[in-house]
Design an enzyme around this catalytic site. Sequence first.
Site, short mmCIF file in Angstrom:
data_model
loop_
_atom_site.label_atom_id
_atom_site.label_comp_id
_atom_site.label_asym_id
_atom_site.label_seq_id
_atom_site.Cartn_x
_atom_site.Cartn_y
_atom_site.Cartn_z
N PHE A 158 0.82 -1.22 0.00
CA PHE A 158 0.00 0.00 0.00
C PHE A 158 0.86 1.26 0.00
CE2 PHE A 158 -1.45 -3.15 3.22
CZ PHE A 158 -2.10 -3.96 2.32
N CYS A 159 1.99 1.22 -0.71
CA CYS A 159 2.89 2.40 -0.78
C CYS A 159 3.42 2.77 0.60
CB CYS A 159 2.20 3.61 -1.38
SG CYS A 159 1.83 3.44 -3.09
N ASN A 160 3.47 1.83 1.53
CA ASN A 160 3.99 2.12 2.87
C ASN A 160 5.05 1.06 3.20
OD1 ASN A 160 4.44 2.47 5.64
ND2 ASN A 160 2.36 3.18 6.00
#
Length: 464
Positions: A392-394
């Site tokens: 999740f782009c994290n």
Amino acid sequence: MPGYVEFIQNYPAYDHTHNLDELREREYSRLDRLGQVYLDYTGASLYAESQVRKHQELLAGNVFGNPHSSNPTSLAATRLIESTRAKVLQFFKASPDEYVCIFTQNASGALKLVGEAYPFGKDCHYLLTFDNHNSVNGIREYAHAKGADVTYIPLTLPDMRVDEKMLAGYLEAGGNACANLFAYPAQSNFSSVQHPLEWIEKAHNAGWDVLLDAAAFVPSNQLDLSRWKPDFVPVSFYKIFGYPTGVGALLARREVLKKLHRPWFAGGTITVASVQGDRYYLAEAPAAFEDGTLDYLNIPAVEIGLQHIESIGLPLIHERVRCLVGWLLYRLKVMEHSTGVPLARIYGPLGSDARGGAVTFNFFDRADKPMDIRRVEQAANEHNISLRTGCFCNPGAGEIALQISKMELAACFSQPSHTQRLTYDDFRTCIDGKASGAIRMSVGLASNFEDVQAAAAFAEMLLD
Ligand SMILES: Cc1ncc(COP(=O)(O)O)c(C=O)c1O
């Protein structure tokens, strides 16, 4: 519906949120008509039909021109932009004397504005939590380029929160010699942890400017800027009310905004620019930060969206989300294979305190091996369930949750074939045997008990 009685016994407050069931029938009936189980509210919220209708009527009933002018159609567009700007500030209880609303394309655009213009320099610090979206991580490249120190604050397992003592130590070590920026998310888009807003004042007291990434927090929590005073707050409006996409904002404290040095000028950002004189004069904020022509036809739809949320009430949405996520956590926690192996390993808090509406986890098989997230997503797709897989782009939160070490990553990134390019499949092979991503299910304003039960029923099908 089976399970409802037990659910209501545990979450009696859900009963008081039935207005949202009526709203779902009226405004989001396409979900049930099309048999969609939408569980990606952290990715994007859904729009009410009336938002689109009102926007369409506005466009069909008026003539709007490019706002960079003073003819009647231009002025009509300007009026709507300015009234939306005022509405955004009011929604976040921000005084216009203290905060300015700068329209951007999305939260990432707002973060880039800060990153590229923040006065990092040698002996300055960029301090951020491991738990951050890549668009906050990306600011480190501006910090590196200007010689600033970049420091990540780790998360502790299993809750994936930050050790407060450790944070205090980092903040105290900042020093006052330079511009120091501290960035963290009000709510994690990975674990849904809500990090304390009290950190803002602590960081201010230690001389830091504070960037509070509110993108995942504001869809179901009130951010009250009359109480909390972060210096920079990026948001994306589609995450709050689904429509329009392509509009976000940077809410910035006027006092701190003055510190920023824009690296260029563009149409709309200047009062005067000269070719022969090689000079330009920046306009006042917000114009100085809004490059080129604003999305003037979509910005008015933001005001419509905010009115929609106000007509429901954020506390009601918050309560609904709290009940549903609590039940989803409970259902996932108790499922076990016949071998006694728990089906789901949840990353982050297992209770509903100080957390938002997303649950992130991996499924494990009867022999305790992680199930391939791509196969899980494929199976969910076949049941019309929209969930999310990956990191999740994290990546920071992902690395901590999945216990991927710095050494493993260094070994992977230094392989000769990986120095220039690394595909997701290469990465998976590199950290063989470990889950390389997770599954996220998130609830929001149009979610109901049936959605969560469908998620649980899907999980049950994966039991041996
Ligand atoms: C916490 C957080 N910050 C920033 C972003 C970036 O938002 P956008 O992709 O709209 O720029 C996201 C998007 O998922 C997010 O969840």
